[in-house]
Design an enzyme around this catalytic site. Structure first.
Site, PDB file in Angstrom:
ATOM      1  CB  ALA A 168      -0.916  -0.003   1.221  1.00 31.77           C
ATOM      2  CG  ASP A 221      -2.721  -2.755   4.701  1.00 29.73           C
ATOM      3  OD1 ASP A 221      -3.317  -2.810   5.784  1.00 29.73           O
ATOM      4  OD2 ASP A 221      -1.967  -3.668   4.298  1.00 29.73           O
TER       5      ASP A 221
HETATM    6  C1  MEV Z   1      -3.261  -6.761   5.590  1.00 27.86           C
HETATM    7  O1  MEV Z   1      -2.331  -5.799   6.029  1.00 27.86           O
HETATM    8  C2  MEV Z   1      -4.513  -6.658   6.388  1.00 27.86           C
HETATM    9  C3  MEV Z   1      -5.602  -7.658   6.035  1.00 27.86           C
HETATM   10  O2  MEV Z   1      -6.646  -7.450   6.970  1.00 27.86           O
HETATM   11  C4  MEV Z   1      -6.116  -7.461   4.638  1.00 27.86           C
HETATM   12  C5  MEV Z   1      -6.897  -6.180   4.478  1.00 27.86           C
HETATM   13  O3  MEV Z   1      -7.424  -5.641   5.441  1.00 27.86           O
HETATM   14  O4  MEV Z   1      -7.021  -5.743   3.337  1.00 27.86           O
HETATM   15  C6  MEV Z   1      -5.120  -9.088   6.169  1.00 27.86           C
END
Ligand code: MEV
Length: 308
Positions: A103, A145
């Protein structure tokens, strides 16, 4: 030449649950991916990735990265055939899994294109564009993110038709340690796995999801009251819930146990799980150092940073 930055992040509560509409809490960290964009005479996009971090990360994520760039430029209606560009990535955010590297890199790139081509995109538009790219990495991302990477700060986030995003103000920043397992995880597969199991075992999973929802409201209150002991305990509980939905991993559990043994107020996996990173709440420089150096002694890479 255009420049852009995107923050790394740590999820303190409810990764994975957040994909399904349960609120979560994340904090940006003070490390960024930086992107530089120049027009060039070649074809399409030329990507130079100078980021440092987990060995093999950029190679492992290359296909996702290329798909993400296509999604992002399509969403922006930015014609790369007409405007070929060279993108150079750098900055001090390491490419660990779980730290929001994908991100942060997308936000940085969108900002740099915006800068070079004077597109006048607002932060909200930059965030929405980065979200489109995140789909390549995470399948059905929640958007937490890219939101942290765009806006920074400590955030309450709830996915919805319109995401609810709220800045949480705490008394002062708190030291944390992030430990990297060194295992590159495929977030898309892990997120899809949770969805499959949730559909297969609705009773068991719905119960855990309800518990995670209850917990995050308590965590929010504890953070706002600066009751760090309680925040730590709730992080431990959240790790248990993440174990129950099977997104933990051997190295993650090892680092979480080690951090707790060394006096961390709480510790849990952070981000997509399976591999990637864990986070330990370690108020004060001294405790932070004790926990960080214990992990380093075991051969793991760590980050000493802060939330809030
Ligand atoms: C990834 O950093 C976080 C997750 O919850 C995926 C998301 O929220 O898009 C695993």
């Amino acid at each position: 030449m255009g420049f852009g930055k995107g923050y790394g992040k740590v999820i303190l509560f409810n990764e994975h649950f957040v994909v399904h509409g349960v609120p979560a809490i994340a904090s940006a960290i003070d490390l960024t991916t930086d992107a530089e964009v120049v027009r060039h005479s070649g074809k399409g996009i030329d990507l130079i990735d100078n980021r440092k971090g987990t060995k093999g990360y950029s190679k492992e994520k290359y296909a996702h990265q290329m798909e993400a760039l296509k999604r992002v430029t399509d969403y922006m209606k930015f014609n790369v055939e007409k405007n070929p560009i060279k993108i150079t990535l750098g900055g001090n955010l390491p490419t660990f899994s779980g730290i929001g590297a994908s991100a942060a890199n997308l936000v940085a790139i969108v900002r740099a294109i915006n800068d070079e081509f004077r597109l006048s995109l607002s932060d909200e538009e930059i965030n929405n564009t980065a979200y489109e790219g995140e789909r390549a990495f995470a399948g059905t991302p929640s958007g937490i993110d890219n939101t942290a990477a765009t806006f920074g700060g400590l955030l309450w986030f709830k996915r919805g038709e319109k995401n609810a995003i709220e800045r949480l103000a705490i008394k002062k920043p708190v030291e944390i340690v992030m430990g990297n397992t060194g295992v590159v995880a495929n977030t898309k597969e892990v997120v899809a796995g949770v969805r499959e199991r949730k559909e297969k075992y609705p009773e068991r999973y719905n119960k855990i999801f309800e518990e995670a929802e209850e917990l995050v409201y308590k965590a929010r209150e504890a953070l706002l009251n600066y009751d760090l002991k309680r925040v730590g305990k709730l992080m431990n509980e959240n790790h248990r819930q993440l174990q129950d939905i099977e997104v933990d991993g051997k190295e993650l559990n090892f680092l979480v146990d080690l951090a707790r043994d060394k006096g961390a107020f709480g510790a849990k996996l952070t981000g997509g799980g399976v591999g990637g990173c864990m986070v330990a709440l370690t108020p004060g420089k001294e405790l932070q150092e004790t926990v960080a150096s214990a992990m380093e002694k075991e051969g793991f890479q760590v980050l000493r940073t802060k939330i809030g």
